[in-house]
Design a protein around this motif. Structure first.
Motif, mmCIF file in Angstrom:
data_model
loop_
_atom_site.group_PDB
_atom_site.id
_atom_site.type_symbol
_atom_site.label_atom_id
_atom_site.label_comp_id
_atom_site.label_asym_id
_atom_site.label_seq_id
_atom_site.Cartn_x
_atom_site.Cartn_y
_atom_site.Cartn_z
ATOM 1 N N THR A 214 44.222 47.688 40.874
ATOM 2 C CA THR A 214 44.840 47.381 42.173
ATOM 3 C C THR A 214 46.284 46.945 41.987
ATOM 4 N N PRO B 106 48.981 43.905 42.919
ATOM 5 C CA PRO B 106 48.708 42.448 42.994
ATOM 6 C C PRO B 106 48.659 41.981 44.451
ATOM 7 N N ASN C 2 44.062 39.681 36.763
ATOM 8 C CA ASN C 2 45.446 39.287 36.441
ATOM 9 C C ASN C 2 45.872 38.276 37.490
ATOM 10 N N SER D 299 48.595 35.194 38.840
ATOM 11 C CA SER D 299 49.826 34.414 38.756
ATOM 12 C C SER D 299 49.945 33.591 40.027
ATOM 13 N N GLY E 3 55.260 35.608 39.819
ATOM 14 C CA GLY E 3 55.204 34.712 38.669
ATOM 15 C C GLY E 3 54.685 35.450 37.454
HETATM 16 P P1 ADP Z 1 48.433 46.239 31.858
HETATM 17 O O1 ADP Z 1 47.856 47.582 31.628
HETATM 18 O O2 ADP Z 1 49.352 45.779 30.809
HETATM 19 O O3 ADP Z 1 47.405 45.206 32.122
HETATM 20 P P2 ADP Z 1 49.285 46.985 34.570
HETATM 21 O O4 ADP Z 1 50.674 47.296 35.060
HETATM 22 O O5 ADP Z 1 48.302 48.067 34.565
HETATM 23 O O6 ADP Z 1 49.400 46.322 33.140
HETATM 24 O O7 ADP Z 1 48.793 45.800 35.517
HETATM 25 C C1 ADP Z 1 47.563 45.266 35.438
HETATM 26 C C2 ADP Z 1 47.214 44.485 36.673
HETATM 27 O O8 ADP Z 1 48.008 43.325 36.808
HETATM 28 C C3 ADP Z 1 47.344 45.217 37.985
HETATM 29 O O9 ADP Z 1 46.151 45.037 38.698
HETATM 30 C C4 ADP Z 1 48.492 44.542 38.684
HETATM 31 O O10 ADP Z 1 48.322 44.538 40.056
HETATM 32 C C5 ADP Z 1 48.374 43.144 38.151
HETATM 33 N N1 ADP Z 1 49.648 42.395 38.141
HETATM 34 C C6 ADP Z 1 50.841 42.812 37.742
HETATM 35 N N2 ADP Z 1 51.743 41.811 37.861
HETATM 36 C C7 ADP Z 1 51.071 40.727 38.338
HETATM 37 C C8 ADP Z 1 51.454 39.387 38.651
HETATM 38 N N3 ADP Z 1 52.675 38.941 38.474
HETATM 39 N N4 ADP Z 1 50.495 38.559 39.107
HETATM 40 C C9 ADP Z 1 49.224 38.985 39.274
HETATM 41 N N5 ADP Z 1 48.830 40.235 38.978
HETATM 42 C C10 ADP Z 1 49.729 41.101 38.519
#
Ligand code: ADP
Ligand code: MG
Ligand code: ZN
Length: 483
Positions: free
Chosen positions: A159, A161, A200, A202, A212
């Motif tokens: 998804t 964020p 994930n 923040s 964040g």
């Molecule tokens: P990775 O594969 O390194 O985990 P992604 O770009 O696929 O990175 O992101 C993973 C998840 O983290 C996604 O669901 C995204 O919405 C969520 N995400 C990205 N930035 C934030 C944030 N600052 N706070 C909370 N969730 C975040």
């Protein structure tokens, strides 16, 4: 709380197709089958082997993508994600990276604050890793490797964020699980790990325009663990910010015993997966016709189903969403309604979600184990509706039906439980109870009106619990007020 919660979820869902993602090994229940019995040179990572894409796995991916309102891409590309770990025989996982199967979707969820739209960034296909079990043997630490799961198709659903509360997360996660079950992608059994969540998280001061630093929590293997993990993490991050410090971007695990998150990997230790196009697979091309054929065959999804149940059967919103969340439960409900004659459909929802659920919770039985069929439940509901038995007796009858598998009417007859509506019987019972309790009767007539309920209880007991309660109450009122 002075900070805004920001959460994005990454969900892995196993694709329970007959065979694995890139070979013809059967997909087995790894909790039931002997380890390493469903393995071949392809999924064991032997050199010289070649993967072949499982068409059904792709079709399952398209189903999920469409259910989440995504755009299925005409061409998607498999990529190698390189890392070394004993559960990954090839030393890389075949996944999709820059060109996923589908993008730009969303899910609308109902929360206590109303409808929320949660955007879905991507749905892609990959393969699962094997399963490691760490044990102690002869004073040594050993790790056992089971490759039955290695190479099983896996959907990753990511998804944006867009979740801002635990309620958002709960609604998204439970609804996604319902969709996956409804589509037949897998059993939804989180204990078996067929659906896995990573959150994930923040926080940021309200009004801030940038996000964040996020922390990713892994090994959340139940909804409860996910909620607890998120709550713990939100609190931890708020404390960090309150101290004037910064949250570190890192990966944390959830410790079920200690009910806390702990650091697994800092940003500096983050893997460099050295993604590159999988040279052994051509681009995956999904023609529009295929997508449209899949779309035409999609079943009714939980949210539309809930809306239909509400308007078609007059069940409450809460009942509708509980029924719609579990397609097997709903099948039971609708099959019951179908054979009801005079009783309202809502009664079937009340009985299923009330007494039947309570019994299943207590006994640990699942719907499929029940000795009571929809037709049998309908028979009991009719008996209650036509006042053959009162509500309380009906509960007793249901208990016996669930344990013995006997029919409602048979039990009512055998045990003489049929409710008595005979007016001379009811008149006599009431008369007797009033005669036997002259002091209470005097108090009642002197103004202690609450005694009416006490008399009702006495009279019902005197009638062996079988009196038609409405008639009994009417007769009691009549005689109590007579001088
Ligand atoms: P990775 O594969 O390194 O985990 P992604 O770009 O696929 O990175 O992101 C993973 C998840 O983290 C996604 O669901 C995204 O919405 C969520 N995400 C990205 N930035 C934030 C944030 N600052 N706070 C909370 N969730 C975040
Ligand atoms: Mg991630
Ligand atoms: Zn294989």
């Amino acid at each position: 709380m002075k900070y805004e919660t920001v959460i994005g979820l990454e969900v892995h869902a196993e694709v329970a197709t007959a065979t694995k993602m890139f070979c013809s090994c059967p997909v087995v229940d790894t909790t039931q089958v002997e380890p390493n019995t469903s393995v071949c040179p392809v999924c064991a990572g032997m050199p010289g082997t070649l993967p072949v894409v499982n068409k059904m796995a792709v079709e399952n991916g398209i189903k999920v993508a469409l259910a989440l309102n995504c755009e299925v891409q005409h061409t998607s590309i498999f990529a190698r994600k390189n890392y070394f770990y004993p559960d990954l025989p090839k030393g890389y996982q075949i996944s999709q990276f820059e060109f996923p199967l589908a993008r730009n979707g969303y899910m609308v969820v109902d929360t206590p604050e109303g409808e929320h739209k949660i955007r879905v960034n991507r749905v892609h296909l990959e393969e699962d890793a094997g399963k490691l079990t760490h044990i102690h043997k002869d004073g040594e630490e050993c790790t056992l490797v089971d490759l039955n799961r290695a190479g099983v198709g896996l959907l990753e659903i990511v998804t944006e964020p867009d979740m801002h509360s635990i309620e958002d997360v709960r609604a998204y996660a439970t609804n996604l699980r319902s969709i996956i079950r409804e589509l037949g992608v897998n059993s939804g059994d989180m204990e078996k790990g067929v659906i896995r969540f990573e959150a994930n998280i923040s926080i940021r001061p309200f009004g801030a325009t940038t996000l964040g630093k996020r922390v990713e929590i892994k090994n959340l293997n139940s909804f409860r663990a996910m909620e607890r993990g998120i709550i713990y993490e939100l609190k931890r991050q708020a404390e960090v910010l309150d101290r004037g410090e910064e949250v570190d971007q890192e990966t944390r695990g959830w410790n079920e015993e200690k009910q806390c998150t702990y650091i697994q990997r800092s940003k500096e230790e983050a893997h460099d997966y050295r993604y590159f196009t999988e040279p052994d697979l051509p681009p995956l091309v999904v023609e529009k016709e295929w997508v449209e054929a899949v779309r035409a065959g999609l079943p009714e999804l939980p949210r539309e189903k809930a809306q239909r149940l509400q308007s078609q059967y007059g069940v409450t919103k809460v009942e509708a969403s509980l029924l719609a969340a579990d397609f097997e439960l709903n099948q039971f409900f609708e099959a019951t309604v179908k054979v009801l004659k005079a009783a309202p459909a809502r009664a079937a929802a009340t009985w299923l979600l009330g007494e039947v659920f309570a019994w299943m919770n207590q006994s640990g039985a699942v719907l499929a184990d029940l000795k009571v069929t929809p037709a049998m439940l309908a028979e009991l509901i009719e008996a209650t509706n036509s006042s053959v038995v009162n509500q309380n007796t009906a509960k007793t009858v249901l208990g016996e039906m669930l344990t013995s598998g006997k029919g409602a009417n048979a039990i009512i007859q055998e045990r003489g439980l049929a409710q008595v509506s005979d007016s001379s019987f009811i008149t006599d019972v009431v008369k007797k109870v009033l005669e036997e309790n002259p002091n209470e009767l005097a108090s009642f007539r002197a103004g202690k009106e609450t005694l009416a309920n006490w008399f009702f209880g006495q009279a019902m007991r005197a009638a062996g619990g079988k009196a038609n309660p409405a008639l009994l109450r009417a007769e009691l009122e009549k005689q109590l007020r007579q001088n």
